[in-house]
Design an enzyme around this catalytic site. Structure first.
Site, PDB file in Angstrom:
ATOM      1  N   ASN A   1     -19.614   6.834 -37.806  1.00  0.00           N
ATOM      2  CA  ASN A   1     -19.152   6.827 -39.186  1.00  0.00           C
ATOM      3  C   ASN A   1     -19.411   5.437 -39.764  1.00  0.00           C
ATOM      4  OD1 ASN A   1     -18.093   9.476 -38.934  1.00  0.00           O
ATOM      5  ND2 ASN A   1     -16.254   8.649 -37.999  1.00  0.00           N
TER       6      ASN A   1
ATOM      7  N   HIS B   1     -18.258   1.739 -33.688  1.00  0.00           N
ATOM      8  CA  HIS B   1     -18.006   2.542 -32.491  1.00  0.00           C
ATOM      9  C   HIS B   1     -18.743   3.864 -32.618  1.00  0.00           C
ATOM     10  CE1 HIS B   1     -14.768   3.383 -35.380  1.00  0.00           C
ATOM     11  NE2 HIS B   1     -14.638   4.578 -34.837  1.00  0.00           N
TER      12      HIS B   1
ATOM     13  N   VAL C   1     -11.623   2.507 -38.491  1.00  0.00           N
ATOM     14  CA  VAL C   1     -11.445   1.207 -37.837  1.00  0.00           C
ATOM     15  C   VAL C   1     -12.686   0.379 -38.161  1.00  0.00           C
ATOM     16  CG1 VAL C   1     -11.166  -0.010 -35.638  1.00  0.00           C
ATOM     17  CG2 VAL C   1     -10.085   2.223 -35.965  1.00  0.00           C
TER      18      VAL C   1
ATOM     19  N   HIS D   1     -18.699   7.790 -31.505  1.00  0.00           N
ATOM     20  CA  HIS D   1     -17.901   8.888 -30.958  1.00  0.00           C
ATOM     21  C   HIS D   1     -18.807   9.755 -30.093  1.00  0.00           C
ATOM     22  CE1 HIS D   1     -14.374   8.528 -33.734  1.00  0.00           C
ATOM     23  NE2 HIS D   1     -15.276   7.938 -34.489  1.00  0.00           N
TER      24      HIS D   1
ATOM     25  N   GLN E   1     -15.156   6.174 -41.624  1.00  0.00           N
ATOM     26  CA  GLN E   1     -14.821   5.110 -40.679  1.00  0.00           C
ATOM     27  C   GLN E   1     -13.409   4.609 -40.974  1.00  0.00           C
ATOM     28  OE1 GLN E   1     -17.540   1.778 -40.697  1.00  0.00           O
ATOM     29  NE2 GLN E   1     -16.576   0.830 -38.927  1.00  0.00           N
TER      30      GLN E   1
ATOM     31  N   ASP F   1     -10.527   8.653 -26.860  1.00  0.00           N
ATOM     32  CA  ASP F   1      -9.958   8.657 -28.209  1.00  0.00           C
ATOM     33  C   ASP F   1      -8.503   9.122 -28.130  1.00  0.00           C
ATOM     34  OD1 ASP F   1      -9.301   9.637 -30.991  1.00  0.00           O
ATOM     35  OD2 ASP F   1     -11.337   8.913 -31.331  1.00  0.00           O
TER      36      ASP F   1
END
Length: 115
Positions: free
Chosen positions: A88, A101, A97, A103, A95, A31
């Site tokens: 998220n 995904h 993006v 994390h 969220q 990240d």
């Protein structure tokens, strides 16, 4: 999804990204704004807007993302102390993006509630 996301552009090499793991279904990046000593993103190559957009046909992919997260957590030395996985979903869920995904956070004690 009609527009390329940041992650799609990284997978396609348009934007540089530091992959710590990659296979035919996903990639794992560091990240760029880490919230823990270890903060990795497990991202499917399939441009799925978020977990809220997943269907039954994505079941194997979703399981694969979690197994990859476990593998990279072990590779990063986060076992046996532990780590946190966060997904998220949508703007209200944090969220930023619009590409699914996971994390992976570790390397410090996680607190509850998370946010």
């Amino acid at each position: 999804m009609s527009e390329k996301t940041l992650f799609t552009r990284i997978f396609e090499g348009e934007i540089p990204g530091e992959f710590v793991y990659r296979d035919e279904l996903c990639g794992v990046l560091r990240d760029i704004d880490p919230k823990a000593p270890t903060h990795l993103l497990v991202i499917p190559t399939k441009a799925l807007g978020g977990v809220q957009d997943a269907t039954e046909e994505d079941q194997a992919l979703l399981g694969h993302l979690l197994l990859v997260a476990r593998k990279v957590a072990a590779d990063a030395g986060l076992l046996p102390d532990g780590y946190r996985l966060v997904i998220n979903a949508g703007e209200g869920g944090g969220q930023t993006v619009p590409h699914l995904h996971v994390h992976l956070l570790g390397g410090r004690q996680m607190t509850w509630p998370p946010g």
